[in-house]
Design a protein around this motif. Structure first.
Motif, mmCIF file in Angstrom:
data_model
loop_
_atom_site.group_PDB
_atom_site.id
_atom_site.type_symbol
_atom_site.label_atom_id
_atom_site.label_comp_id
_atom_site.label_asym_id
_atom_site.label_seq_id
_atom_site.Cartn_x
_atom_site.Cartn_y
_atom_site.Cartn_z
ATOM 1 N N CYS A 27 0.852 -1.186 0.000
ATOM 2 C CA CYS A 27 0.000 0.000 0.000
ATOM 3 C C CYS A 27 0.886 1.233 0.000
ATOM 4 C CB CYS A 27 -0.956 -0.001 1.192
ATOM 5 S SG CYS A 27 -0.197 0.400 2.762
ATOM 6 N N SER A 81 -4.735 3.288 -1.327
ATOM 7 C CA SER A 81 -4.328 2.629 -2.570
ATOM 8 C C SER A 81 -3.503 1.376 -2.268
ATOM 9 C CB SER A 81 -3.516 3.586 -3.432
ATOM 10 O OG SER A 81 -3.114 2.954 -4.618
ATOM 11 N N ARG A 134 -1.958 -2.551 -3.927
ATOM 12 C CA ARG A 134 -1.571 -3.230 -5.169
ATOM 13 C C ARG A 134 -1.058 -4.618 -4.843
ATOM 14 N NH1 ARG A 134 3.401 -1.163 -8.641
ATOM 15 N NH2 ARG A 134 3.933 -3.175 -9.491
ATOM 16 N N GLN A 185 -5.018 -3.574 -8.563
ATOM 17 C CA GLN A 185 -4.808 -2.384 -7.747
ATOM 18 C C GLN A 185 -6.084 -1.569 -7.628
ATOM 19 O OE1 GLN A 185 -1.815 0.221 -9.511
ATOM 20 N NE2 GLN A 185 -1.971 -0.959 -11.387
ATOM 21 N N GLY A 186 -6.154 -0.798 -6.559
ATOM 22 C CA GLY A 186 -7.303 0.056 -6.312
ATOM 23 C C GLY A 186 -7.338 0.456 -4.851
ATOM 24 N N ASP A 187 -8.352 1.226 -4.518
ATOM 25 C CA ASP A 187 -8.494 1.669 -3.134
ATOM 26 C C ASP A 187 -9.137 0.569 -2.297
ATOM 27 O OD1 ASP A 187 -7.385 4.056 -3.808
ATOM 28 O OD2 ASP A 187 -9.244 5.198 -3.764
ATOM 29 N N ILE A 228 -8.675 -2.668 -1.854
ATOM 30 C CA ILE A 228 -9.136 -3.868 -2.559
ATOM 31 C C ILE A 228 -8.903 -5.148 -1.759
ATOM 32 C CG2 ILE A 228 -8.848 -2.885 -4.846
ATOM 33 C CD1 ILE A 228 -6.272 -4.704 -5.046
#
Length: 150
Positions: A99, A120, A122, A129-131, A133
């Protein structure tokens, strides 16, 4: 004809330091599998090029890569404490999640100290990836075969 998969893979630790001129502004360490140290360095340079630290807008950007054999642990790692959790990728199931974070320099400790983390995330295994996740799952004690039961 030999393929890359015909060679035995070894474990390596690769440290990538990002420089602006002669100033090191960040370092990352990657655990890699490769047939030899040269391939491990190539893989580390590929990861470095995809890193948030690899900012081409920085003046005189360069990277230094050192590769060493990954030490083989003599004993099993200690078990996770009761109630321990880990982030897991919802796409591939890997726990190799990173992160984004903010750190500040501590003059007394002479080290970067974590200030905060951001949303964020990954997955280094599949690049999802994303917020926020990641799924958070309990860490299974070593030797726990309950996940293999029907």
């Amino acid at each position: 004809m030999a393929t890359p998969h015909d060679h035995e893979c070894c474990q390596f630790l690769a440290t990538v330091c990002y420089l602006s001129g002669n100033f090191i502004y960040a370092c990352e360490t990657f655990e890699l599998e490769a047939p030899d140290p040269f391939e491990a360095e190539r893989l580390a340079r590929d990861r470095a090029a995809a890193s948030n630290f690899h900012n081409l807008r920085g003046p005189e950007l360069s990277v230094e890569v050192t590769v060493e054999d990954r030490p083989v642990p003599e004993d099993d790692p200690p078990p996770a404490p009761p109630g321990a959790v880990q982030p897991v990728c919802p796409r591939c199931g890997s726990a190799d999640i990173i992160c984004e974070a903010c750190a500040h320099w501590d003059r007394t400790m002479q080290a970067w100290v974590l200030g905060s983390t951001y949303d964020s995330e990954r997955c280094l295994a599949c690049d999802a990836q994303g917020d926020l996740i990641a799924r958070w799952e309990a860490v299974k004690p070593q030797g726990d075969m309950s996940a293999d039961l029907p």
